[in-house]
Enzyme design. Sequence first.
Site, PDB file in Angstrom:
ATOM      1  N   LYS A  29       0.834  -1.202   0.000  1.00 14.39           N
ATOM      2  CA  LYS A  29       0.000   0.000   0.000  1.00 14.39           C
ATOM      3  C   LYS A  29       0.878   1.265   0.000  1.00 14.39           C
ATOM      4  CE  LYS A  29      -3.839  -0.593   2.510  1.00 14.39           C
ATOM      5  NZ  LYS A  29      -4.488  -0.729   3.831  1.00 14.39           N
ATOM      6  N   THR A  71     -13.609   4.922  13.887  1.00 12.70           N
ATOM      7  CA  THR A  71     -14.890   4.770  14.587  1.00 12.70           C
ATOM      8  C   THR A  71     -14.704   3.775  15.727  1.00 12.70           C
ATOM      9  OG1 THR A  71     -16.064   5.211  12.550  1.00 12.70           O
ATOM     10  CG2 THR A  71     -17.309   4.109  14.282  1.00 12.70           C
ATOM     11  N   ASN A 116     -24.296   6.960  11.972  1.00 11.06           N
ATOM     12  CA  ASN A 116     -24.369   5.754  11.137  1.00 11.06           C
ATOM     13  C   ASN A 116     -25.586   4.900  11.506  1.00 11.06           C
ATOM     14  OD1 ASN A 116     -22.244   6.431   9.547  1.00 11.06           O
ATOM     15  ND2 ASN A 116     -20.866   4.810  10.239  1.00 11.06           N
ATOM     16  N   LEU A 165     -33.532   6.963   1.400  1.00 11.48           N
ATOM     17  CA  LEU A 165     -34.802   6.239   1.403  1.00 11.48           C
ATOM     18  C   LEU A 165     -34.918   5.405   0.130  1.00 11.48           C
ATOM     19  CD1 LEU A 165     -37.566   8.636   2.827  1.00 11.48           C
ATOM     20  CD2 LEU A 165     -36.447   6.707   3.942  1.00 11.48           C
ATOM     21  N   CYS A 174     -18.741  -0.113   7.057  1.00 14.46           N
ATOM     22  CA  CYS A 174     -19.106   0.780   8.163  1.00 14.46           C
ATOM     23  C   CYS A 174     -20.468   0.483   8.773  1.00 14.46           C
ATOM     24  CB  CYS A 174     -19.051   2.223   7.687  1.00 14.46           C
ATOM     25  SG  CYS A 174     -17.430   2.651   7.041  1.00 14.46           S
TER      26      CYS A 174
HETATM   27  C1  UGA Z   1     -21.181   5.492   5.645  1.00 14.19           C
HETATM   28  C2  UGA Z   1     -21.769   6.849   6.059  1.00 14.19           C
HETATM   29  O1  UGA Z   1     -22.696   7.282   5.066  1.00 14.19           O
HETATM   30  C3  UGA Z   1     -20.643   7.893   6.214  1.00 14.19           C
HETATM   31  O2  UGA Z   1     -21.195   9.108   6.653  1.00 14.19           O
HETATM   32  C4  UGA Z   1     -19.643   7.366   7.246  1.00 14.19           C
HETATM   33  O3  UGA Z   1     -18.565   8.266   7.419  1.00 14.19           O
HETATM   34  C5  UGA Z   1     -19.094   6.037   6.765  1.00 14.19           C
HETATM   35  O4  UGA Z   1     -20.179   5.103   6.605  1.00 14.19           O
HETATM   36  C6  UGA Z   1     -18.105   5.538   7.782  1.00 14.19           C
HETATM   37  O5  UGA Z   1     -18.528   5.147   8.878  1.00 14.19           O
HETATM   38  O6  UGA Z   1     -16.904   5.591   7.537  1.00 14.19           O
HETATM   39  P1  UGA Z   1     -20.316   4.453   3.343  1.00 14.19           P
HETATM   40  O7  UGA Z   1     -20.119   3.175   4.091  1.00 14.19           O
HETATM   41  O8  UGA Z   1     -19.239   4.940   2.431  1.00 14.19           O
HETATM   42  O9  UGA Z   1     -20.593   5.658   4.363  1.00 14.19           O
HETATM   43  O10 UGA Z   1     -21.634   4.245   2.468  1.00 14.19           O
HETATM   44  P2  UGA Z   1     -23.088   4.878   2.379  1.00 14.19           P
HETATM   45  O11 UGA Z   1     -23.156   5.833   1.287  1.00 14.19           O
HETATM   46  O12 UGA Z   1     -23.582   5.287   3.713  1.00 14.19           O
HETATM   47  O13 UGA Z   1     -23.913   3.560   1.944  1.00 14.19           O
HETATM   48  C7  UGA Z   1     -23.985   2.441   2.804  1.00 14.19           C
HETATM   49  C8  UGA Z   1     -24.837   1.361   2.204  1.00 14.19           C
HETATM   50  O14 UGA Z   1     -26.214   1.731   2.220  1.00 14.19           O
HETATM   51  C9  UGA Z   1     -24.537   0.992   0.755  1.00 14.19           C
HETATM   52  O15 UGA Z   1     -24.531  -0.404   0.625  1.00 14.19           O
HETATM   53  C10 UGA Z   1     -25.664   1.632  -0.020  1.00 14.19           C
HETATM   54  O16 UGA Z   1     -25.939   0.956  -1.210  1.00 14.19           O
HETATM   55  C11 UGA Z   1     -26.806   1.482   0.968  1.00 14.19           C
HETATM   56  N1  UGA Z   1     -27.923   2.450   0.769  1.00 14.19           N
HETATM   57  C12 UGA Z   1     -27.702   3.784   0.893  1.00 14.19           C
HETATM   58  C13 UGA Z   1     -29.186   1.986   0.495  1.00 14.19           C
HETATM   59  O17 UGA Z   1     -29.422   0.756   0.395  1.00 14.19           O
HETATM   60  N2  UGA Z   1     -30.209   2.877   0.340  1.00 14.19           N
HETATM   61  C14 UGA Z   1     -30.015   4.206   0.448  1.00 14.19           C
HETATM   62  O18 UGA Z   1     -30.981   4.973   0.295  1.00 14.19           O
HETATM   63  C15 UGA Z   1     -28.727   4.672   0.724  1.00 14.19           C
END
Ligand code: UGA
Length: 437
Positions: free
Chosen positions: A35, A121, A212, A254, A264
């Site tokens: 890395k 976290t 989260n 949603l 996460c």
């Molecule tokens: C998430 C949080 O959104 C961040 O704010 C946080 O900093 C991060 O975790 C972390 O703890 O480091 P991330 O894991 O990158 O970020 O992804 P998200 O965009 O939150 O999506 C998470 C999951 O939810 C994905 O599998 C996505 O497809 C799903 N999702 C999201 C849905 O099924 N429906 C939605 O409406 C939104």
Amino acid sequence: MRISVIGCGYLGAVHAACMAKLGHEVVGIDVDERKIAELAAARAPFFEPGLEELLREVQETGRLSFSTDMGAAEGSAVHFICVGTPQKKGENAADLTYVDAALMGLLPYISPGDVVVGKSTVPVGTATRLAEIVKEARPEAHLLWNPEFLREGHAVSDTLSPDRLVYGVAGGVEEHHGVQVLDRVYATPLEKGIPRLVADLPTAELVKTAANSFLATKISFINAMAELCDAAGADVTLLADAIGMDDRIGRKFLNAGIGFGGGCLPKDIRAFMARAGELGADQALTFLREVDAINMRRRTRVVELTRELCGGSLLGQRITVLGAAFKPQSDDVRDSPALSIAAQLQLQGAVVTVTDPEALGNAARRFPELHYEEATSTALKGADVLLLLTEWQDYRDLDPYETGTLVASQKILDGRNILDPSKWRAAGWTYRGLGRP
Ligand code: UGA
């Protein structure tokens, strides 16, 4: 300022590059030699839009370097801890081995007045425990907690322009030396008006896990509504649009579908429940067990719907899975619902081909038994059923007529509810969404 960043994964590599972009002199440190070699050559070791360009830009300034030697942290005034806190094997709790090891490794290189800043976290209470270790070993240094809210796929912009900055300091006092130091670190975003909150250590830790948990709850809420819509013959997409217009609710997060995954949300809600149990407050978070259960049910539901689409048996059915990453704009497959569904289908006798624009390398390492195909058109050839499981733009843009000429049978399950059902049906497809009639 001179800054060290310990841990150069999805969080640390981006943080290091962004700190250099803000004008600081940064060294990124990680035990993973591969890395570090990649980062030192200005190559991103994972897919993150904009990261490679940023690495190149800041390395040209000479302000960003990388090392596998913790000693490189010596001389930095601020040390960010950005290592992972995965779920412990066989338990819900977070594994703090890497955080503890990072701090212990760093201690010999901390000078009086230095500020150690945790970004990982962690379960509430961790920062106070680590602050005591720092106080004991280096009485004139300080430990702060500054949780990170970046989303993969938007990590660079989320780091440079976050919604808010949260500083956790012992006692939660503005006058803390560490607050002034972090204000200098983040001078540029603060000048742009990004809000900044000073909190005590446990509140700062909880802000992250609470955020989260709320996001996970929002997704599971709409997925529970999708179950109901399925039972009642209603449309969850319209339902989400309508309730989302109430700005107390909001339309974001949603989107009903196959549920949340990644490195996460799933492990954070579990670690939160485990920690609440240790604190004797487990009742407060029992609802998260339901959030987790609703989420995991989505995967089973997709397997069952696919079986239905196959006429009752998965045996020998050729299934093409579009998407392996846990979400688009990422090559991360940690707890990816798409891959977990693909593996389930394969276990139950289907012949599964998986394609993804970025995540195939990681997917093949995690599930070597699945068949992977890089080109979408090749992956589509001869499929009995298509499953759209990660909403990459390429898949949103698929033309139903052209796609129809490649597959063996025109059946599609839209696991993210992103396609226009009428368009696909008009082209002769059997279309199934989740929570859509
Ligand atoms: C998430 C949080 O959104 C961040 O704010 C946080 O900093 C991060 O975790 C972390 O703890 O480091 P991330 O894991 O990158 O970020 O992804 P998200 O965009 O939150 O999506 C998470 C999951 O939810 C994905 O599998 C996505 O497809 C799903 N999702 C999201 C849905 O099924 N429906 C939605 O409406 C939104």
